[in-house]
Write a protein that holds these residues in place. Sequence first.
Motif, short mmCIF file in Angstrom:
data_model
loop_
_atom_site.label_atom_id
_atom_site.label_comp_id
_atom_site.label_asym_id
_atom_site.label_seq_id
_atom_site.Cartn_x
_atom_site.Cartn_y
_atom_site.Cartn_z
N THR A 193 -8.20 1.60 2.66
CA THR A 193 -7.97 0.34 2.14
C THR A 193 -7.05 -0.43 2.96
O THR A 193 -7.15 -1.53 3.22
CB THR A 193 -7.60 0.57 0.67
OG1 THR A 193 -8.32 1.47 0.12
CG2 THR A 193 -7.67 -0.70 0.07
N PHE A 194 -5.92 0.03 3.44
CA PHE A 194 -4.83 -0.57 4.10
C PHE A 194 -5.55 -1.18 5.48
O PHE A 194 -5.30 -2.03 6.07
CB PHE A 194 -3.66 0.37 4.46
CG PHE A 194 -2.60 -0.35 5.17
CD1 PHE A 194 -1.72 -1.13 4.69
CD2 PHE A 194 -2.41 0.32 6.59
CE1 PHE A 194 -0.56 -2.04 5.46
CE2 PHE A 194 -1.32 -0.45 7.40
CZ PHE A 194 -0.59 -1.32 6.92
N GLU A 212 -4.38 8.58 0.74
CA GLU A 212 -5.37 8.05 -0.15
C GLU A 212 -5.63 6.43 -0.04
O GLU A 212 -6.52 5.78 -0.45
CB GLU A 212 -5.17 8.40 -1.33
CG GLU A 212 -4.01 8.09 -2.18
CD GLU A 212 -2.77 8.91 -1.92
OE1 GLU A 212 -1.65 8.77 -2.60
OE2 GLU A 212 -2.75 9.92 -1.12
N LYS A 213 -4.43 5.94 0.74
CA LYS A 213 -4.35 4.25 0.65
C LYS A 213 -4.82 3.83 2.03
O LYS A 213 -4.88 2.60 2.42
CB LYS A 213 -3.05 3.65 0.07
CG LYS A 213 -3.18 4.04 -1.32
CD LYS A 213 -1.79 3.15 -1.64
CE LYS A 213 -1.44 3.48 -3.40
NZ LYS A 213 -0.33 2.86 -4.04
N VAL A 256 1.95 5.16 5.28
CA VAL A 256 1.19 4.78 4.07
C VAL A 256 0.39 5.87 3.48
O VAL A 256 0.12 6.72 4.44
CB VAL A 256 0.27 3.79 4.26
CG1 VAL A 256 -1.04 3.49 3.30
CG2 VAL A 256 0.96 2.16 4.84
N PHE A 311 0.92 -1.14 0.02
CA PHE A 311 -0.24 -0.05 0.01
C PHE A 311 0.88 1.38 0.11
O PHE A 311 0.44 2.45 0.28
CB PHE A 311 -1.02 -0.02 1.34
CG PHE A 311 -2.10 -1.13 1.16
CD1 PHE A 311 -3.41 -0.74 0.52
CD2 PHE A 311 -1.76 -2.23 1.70
CE1 PHE A 311 -4.29 -1.80 0.46
CE2 PHE A 311 -2.65 -3.59 1.53
CZ PHE A 311 -3.95 -3.03 1.06
#
Length: 179
Positions: A155-156, A151-152, A148, A90
């Motif tokens: 999701t991570f 923007e991720k 990370v 990620f």
Amino acid sequence: MEQLIARIRGMALSPAQEWQTIAREPIELVPVFTRYVMPLAAIPAIAGFLLLAMVGLFFTGLSSMIVGYILSVVGVFVMAKIVEILAPKFGGPQDADAALKLAVFSPTVAWVAGAAIIIPILGGIVALVGGLYALYTLYLGVPIVMRVPQEKALTFTLAVIGVAIVVNIAVRLLTGVFI
């Protein structure tokens, strides 16, 4: 003890700021487990034992306390490894120390709120809210501690939670322990 209380207060009241502090601090496995994880993980385990003991389930409560405590402490280490392995996928670095920080400090509020489970029904709700808040603090810590990209981060966080759930279910199936 003052440092422990200050960290709990920071994670509960201003987690984003607390993550900034945590990100700059060094971390050592044994001291953080003996001075932070083990005492805090004991809170919901002891509260659950007391609740079951009060309703006459002393030995059930005792075994649940021991197994729950062990799984909680081991779970932090497993969570750190999951975070460490997933981070590069990620956009974050594979950083064992940062992963350990995230795994150790994100469940803080859940552990403290776990004290409430001694109160039937209402305590379960308080513990659930504490658990959900701990997931939120995990999300806040991802871009700060694991670096990370923002923007991720969601999701991570969801990937870490998903893998942790699967690992937890597998461990419980293998050990035959569902508490």
